[in-house]
Design an enzyme around this catalytic site. Sequence first.
Site, PDB file in Angstrom:
ATOM      1  N   ASP A  35      31.052  59.618  37.918  1.00 33.96           N
ATOM      2  CA  ASP A  35      31.282  58.458  37.985  1.00 33.96           C
ATOM      3  C   ASP A  35      32.897  57.938  37.878  1.00 33.96           C
ATOM      4  OD1 ASP A  35      31.034  55.201  37.570  1.00 33.96           O
ATOM      5  OD2 ASP A  35      28.989  55.795  37.596  1.00 33.96           O
ATOM      6  N   THR A 135      18.683  51.358  50.630  1.00 35.07           N
ATOM      7  CA  THR A 135      18.261  50.080  50.262  1.00 35.07           C
ATOM      8  C   THR A 135      17.522  49.494  51.327  1.00 35.07           C
ATOM      9  OG1 THR A 135      19.058  47.914  50.079  1.00 35.07           O
ATOM     10  CG2 THR A 135      20.526  49.143  50.891  1.00 35.07           C
ATOM     11  N   ASP A 136      16.741  48.571  50.820  1.00 38.07           N
ATOM     12  CA  ASP A 136      15.750  48.013  52.005  1.00 38.07           C
ATOM     13  C   ASP A 136      16.886  47.047  52.970  1.00 38.07           C
ATOM     14  OD1 ASP A 136      16.209  45.976  50.227  1.00 38.07           O
ATOM     15  OD2 ASP A 136      14.113  45.267  50.266  1.00 38.07           O
ATOM     16  N   SER A 162      25.294  45.926  53.323  1.00 37.36           N
ATOM     17  CA  SER A 162      24.051  46.453  54.019  1.00 37.36           C
ATOM     18  C   SER A 162      24.767  47.524  55.191  1.00 37.36           C
ATOM     19  CB  SER A 162      23.023  45.606  54.302  1.00 37.36           C
ATOM     20  OG  SER A 162      23.459  44.696  55.157  1.00 37.36           O
ATOM     21  N   ALA A 163      25.685  46.941  55.866  1.00 34.13           N
ATOM     22  CA  ALA A 163      26.050  47.663  57.159  1.00 34.13           C
ATOM     23  C   ALA A 163      26.879  48.981  56.445  1.00 34.13           C
ATOM     24  CB  ALA A 163      27.350  47.040  57.492  1.00 34.13           C
ATOM     25  N   TYR A 218      21.601  29.808  45.045  1.00 31.14           N
ATOM     26  CA  TYR A 218      22.201  29.755  46.307  1.00 31.14           C
ATOM     27  C   TYR A 218      21.233  29.011  47.399  1.00 31.14           C
ATOM     28  CZ  TYR A 218      24.893  33.551  44.903  1.00 31.14           C
ATOM     29  OH  TYR A 218      25.995  34.344  44.284  1.00 31.14           O
ATOM     30  N   ASP A 295      25.025  27.999  49.941  1.00 25.88           N
ATOM     31  CA  ASP A 295      24.520  29.141  50.219  1.00 25.88           C
ATOM     32  C   ASP A 295      25.175  30.463  50.335  1.00 25.88           C
ATOM     33  OD1 ASP A 295      22.291  30.878  50.705  1.00 25.88           O
ATOM     34  OD2 ASP A 295      21.626  29.896  52.587  1.00 25.88           O
ATOM     35  N   ARG A 296      24.905  31.646  50.172  1.00 26.96           N
ATOM     36  CA  ARG A 296      25.454  32.880  50.592  1.00 26.96           C
ATOM     37  C   ARG A 296      25.766  32.906  52.007  1.00 26.96           C
ATOM     38  NH1 ARG A 296      22.752  38.269  48.484  1.00 26.96           N
ATOM     39  NH2 ARG A 296      23.977  38.077  46.485  1.00 26.96           N
TER      40      ARG A 296
HETATM   41  P1  NAD Z   1      25.658  49.672  40.215  1.00 28.78           P
HETATM   42  O1  NAD Z   1      26.736  48.663  40.922  1.00 28.78           O
HETATM   43  O2  NAD Z   1      25.093  48.990  38.997  1.00 28.78           O
HETATM   44  O3  NAD Z   1      26.365  51.180  39.998  1.00 28.78           O
HETATM   45  C1  NAD Z   1      27.184  51.750  40.902  1.00 28.78           C
HETATM   46  C2  NAD Z   1      27.994  52.831  39.903  1.00 28.78           C
HETATM   47  O4  NAD Z   1      28.645  53.499  41.018  1.00 28.78           O
HETATM   48  C3  NAD Z   1      28.778  52.607  39.033  1.00 28.78           C
HETATM   49  O5  NAD Z   1      28.670  53.278  37.749  1.00 28.78           O
HETATM   50  C4  NAD Z   1      30.310  52.768  39.584  1.00 28.78           C
HETATM   51  O6  NAD Z   1      31.233  52.967  38.451  1.00 28.78           O
HETATM   52  C5  NAD Z   1      29.811  53.842  40.452  1.00 28.78           C
HETATM   53  N1  NAD Z   1      30.674  53.865  41.637  1.00 28.78           N
HETATM   54  C6  NAD Z   1      31.106  53.009  42.321  1.00 28.78           C
HETATM   55  N2  NAD Z   1      32.128  53.432  43.077  1.00 28.78           N
HETATM   56  C7  NAD Z   1      32.195  54.742  42.953  1.00 28.78           C
HETATM   57  C8  NAD Z   1      33.375  55.870  43.332  1.00 28.78           C
HETATM   58  N3  NAD Z   1      34.125  55.494  44.435  1.00 28.78           N
HETATM   59  N4  NAD Z   1      33.129  57.087  42.795  1.00 28.78           N
HETATM   60  C9  NAD Z   1      32.406  57.516  41.704  1.00 28.78           C
HETATM   61  N5  NAD Z   1      31.504  56.422  41.144  1.00 28.78           N
HETATM   62  C10 NAD Z   1      31.484  55.141  41.540  1.00 28.78           C
HETATM   63  O7  NAD Z   1      24.746  49.850  41.454  1.00 28.78           O
HETATM   64  P2  NAD Z   1      23.207  50.253  41.150  1.00 28.78           P
HETATM   65  O8  NAD Z   1      22.548  48.814  41.231  1.00 28.78           O
HETATM   66  O9  NAD Z   1      22.783  50.951  40.183  1.00 28.78           O
HETATM   67  O10 NAD Z   1      22.682  50.693  42.610  1.00 28.78           O
HETATM   68  C11 NAD Z   1      22.979  52.307  42.503  1.00 28.78           C
HETATM   69  C12 NAD Z   1      22.428  52.560  44.012  1.00 28.78           C
HETATM   70  O11 NAD Z   1      21.153  52.015  44.511  1.00 28.78           O
HETATM   71  C13 NAD Z   1      23.595  52.098  45.252  1.00 28.78           C
HETATM   72  O12 NAD Z   1      23.393  53.163  46.048  1.00 28.78           O
HETATM   73  C14 NAD Z   1      22.760  50.897  45.665  1.00 28.78           C
HETATM   74  O13 NAD Z   1      22.890  50.734  47.134  1.00 28.78           O
HETATM   75  C15 NAD Z   1      21.396  51.393  45.536  1.00 28.78           C
HETATM   76  N6  NAD Z   1      20.280  50.294  45.653  1.00 28.78           N
HETATM   77  C16 NAD Z   1      20.247  49.171  44.477  1.00 28.78           C
HETATM   78  C17 NAD Z   1      19.269  48.464  44.351  1.00 28.78           C
HETATM   79  C18 NAD Z   1      19.467  47.320  43.389  1.00 28.78           C
HETATM   80  O14 NAD Z   1      18.535  46.494  43.320  1.00 28.78           O
HETATM   81  N7  NAD Z   1      20.512  47.299  42.404  1.00 28.78           N
HETATM   82  C19 NAD Z   1      18.252  48.504  45.233  1.00 28.78           C
HETATM   83  C20 NAD Z   1      18.207  49.473  46.346  1.00 28.78           C
HETATM   84  C21 NAD Z   1      19.206  50.435  46.176  1.00 28.78           C
HETATM   85  O1  DAU Z   2      17.311  44.531  48.338  1.00 24.24           O
HETATM   86  C1  DAU Z   2      17.957  45.627  47.501  1.00 24.24           C
HETATM   87  C2  DAU Z   2      19.315  45.069  47.280  1.00 24.24           C
HETATM   88  O2  DAU Z   2      19.093  44.099  46.161  1.00 24.24           O
HETATM   89  C3  DAU Z   2      20.288  46.205  46.738  1.00 24.24           C
HETATM   90  O3  DAU Z   2      20.629  47.112  47.778  1.00 24.24           O
HETATM   91  C4  DAU Z   2      21.473  45.501  46.174  1.00 24.24           C
HETATM   92  O4  DAU Z   2      22.445  46.681  45.624  1.00 24.24           O
HETATM   93  C5  DAU Z   2      21.241  44.630  45.195  1.00 24.24           C
HETATM   94  O5  DAU Z   2      22.363  44.074  44.813  1.00 24.24           O
HETATM   95  C6  DAU Z   2      20.235  43.621  45.773  1.00 24.24           C
HETATM   96  O6  DAU Z   2      20.944  42.537  46.777  1.00 24.24           O
HETATM   97  P1  DAU Z   2      20.602  40.979  46.474  1.00 24.24           P
HETATM   98  O7  DAU Z   2      21.554  40.443  47.275  1.00 24.24           O
HETATM   99  O8  DAU Z   2      19.160  40.819  47.009  1.00 24.24           O
HETATM  100  O9  DAU Z   2      20.633  40.894  44.929  1.00 24.24           O
HETATM  101  P2  DAU Z   2      21.196  39.628  44.184  1.00 24.24           P
HETATM  102  O10 DAU Z   2      20.621  39.800  42.617  1.00 24.24           O
HETATM  103  O11 DAU Z   2      22.737  39.658  44.459  1.00 24.24           O
HETATM  104  O12 DAU Z   2      20.507  38.247  44.819  1.00 24.24           O
HETATM  105  C7  DAU Z   2      19.437  38.153  44.781  1.00 24.24           C
HETATM  106  C8  DAU Z   2      18.820  37.040  45.421  1.00 24.24           C
HETATM  107  O13 DAU Z   2      19.369  35.761  44.399  1.00 24.24           O
HETATM  108  C9  DAU Z   2      19.590  36.665  46.699  1.00 24.24           C
HETATM  109  O14 DAU Z   2      18.619  35.988  47.525  1.00 24.24           O
HETATM  110  C10 DAU Z   2      20.554  35.739  46.286  1.00 24.24           C
HETATM  111  C11 DAU Z   2      20.245  35.003  45.279  1.00 24.24           C
HETATM  112  N1  DAU Z   2      21.050  34.568  44.318  1.00 24.24           N
HETATM  113  C12 DAU Z   2      21.954  35.606  43.609  1.00 24.24           C
HETATM  114  C13 DAU Z   2      22.837  35.204  42.638  1.00 24.24           C
HETATM  115  C14 DAU Z   2      23.776  36.352  42.203  1.00 24.24           C
HETATM  116  C15 DAU Z   2      21.477  33.253  43.751  1.00 24.24           C
HETATM  117  O15 DAU Z   2      20.412  32.235  44.333  1.00 24.24           O
HETATM  118  N2  DAU Z   2      22.016  32.991  42.648  1.00 24.24           N
HETATM  119  C16 DAU Z   2      23.187  33.754  42.279  1.00 24.24           C
HETATM  120  O16 DAU Z   2      23.996  33.530  41.339  1.00 24.24           O
END
Ligand code: NAD
Ligand code: DAU
Length: 357
Positions: A35, A135-136, A162-163, A218, A295-296
Amino acid sequence: MKTYLVTGGAGFIGSNYIHYMFNKYKDTIRIINVDVLTYAGNPENLASLETNENYIFIKEDICNKDAMHNIFKQYDIDRVVHFAAESHVDRSIRNPQVFVNTNVMGTLNLLDAAKCAWETEDGYKTDKKYLQVSTDEVYGSLEEEDSYFYESTPIDPHSPYSASKASADMIVKAYMDTFHFPANITRCSNNYGPYQFPEKLIPLMINNALLGKKLPIYGDGKNVRDWLYVMDHAKAIDMVMEQGKLYEVYNVGGHNEKQNVDIVNIIIDTLASLLPDSDSRKAHVNKDLITYVEDRKGHDRRYAIAPDKIKSEIGWEPETMFAEGIRLTIEWYLNNNEWMEHVTSGDYQKYYQEMYK
Ligand code: NAD
Ligand code: DAU
């Protein structure tokens, strides 16, 4: 003893996964966590493993190709679980470049290093596997009620995040199709739980509510996400690694669709019920904090996973009901105030000002 290379293990899901694995397999596995420690990586998440001799931390960037090859030369790696990524959609809208570098090029480097290390004259060394944590969001947005993401749903990403994840999936697919590289892809819905960085909806709302700050929703707040407790995700990854059919994609979801506004209301109610009357923060934890903001851009309306395949082929199902998972999560944040203070000092304040101004 199996050796795991986990990338991004200092982040939210990665650190929960490492805890899950050591709890389950004890001293029968070794984990190497690579990491680079971006703003989202936090060694505090794994502080309890400092004395574990089967845990090795390497601070390195997955974009450093030579370094990735060297790790595979130094260690005989059996399993790769690739979490490392730029993971926040809002940041990808502001600065897409780093998402493509890390999520696409970093993935390619890792695949290349694993392929070189594992290749033999007539295939691959036995019992080696790579798992791409996807991710979905690669499926895009569901506009019709009662529609779901299946593994056969066409890829249709909208945000730069996502892209970049979809591109990474396609590179993994190319390695499987062209080189028969031993891999699986998992595509999971929104995770929640301990150690999640407070840029994401749930920890951001918990932190703001405790500080008496506005809760920024949002748009109309009716966007839907399918929430999964992070330890259930960790279990799914382990099961796909051990039981998943090579070259297959598995969707992982919580059967738990909720509108954002409902999530925020549940957080307020749960916080109010958990905080003792003697805690001065209890007075300001209420629904007046909710504020609707711009909105985002390109905000996906609804995500919902059909986890039928992982259930029928592997026997995985989500186990943690949302009411229990959100209580465990909020209790964790209440008990880990210092963790929150550390991650919200410095750069976080600047990010928050720019993002929510
Ligand atoms: P996060 O942002 O909390 O953690 C990402 C980690 O990757 C961090 O520790 C960061 O330091 C490390 N990192 C980033 N760039 C790096 C690099 N160039 N080299 C080495 N390490 C690097 O992310 P998360 O929420 O834990 O997500 C982990 C994985 O799961 C991601 O691939 C994300 O796309 C996927 N995912 C996340 C969710 C979600 O809800 N959080 C859902 C589905 C899939
Ligand atoms: O679906 C899986 C994905 O879920 C992962 O691949 C991503 O890494 C993870 O970040 C997450 O993406 P989202 O964009 O869905 O998560 P986020 O928590 O940023 O936002 C969740 C929803 O809440 C989304 O519809 C945007 C909204 N939102 C988010 C924030 C941060 C708000 O309304 N206000 C906020 O301040």
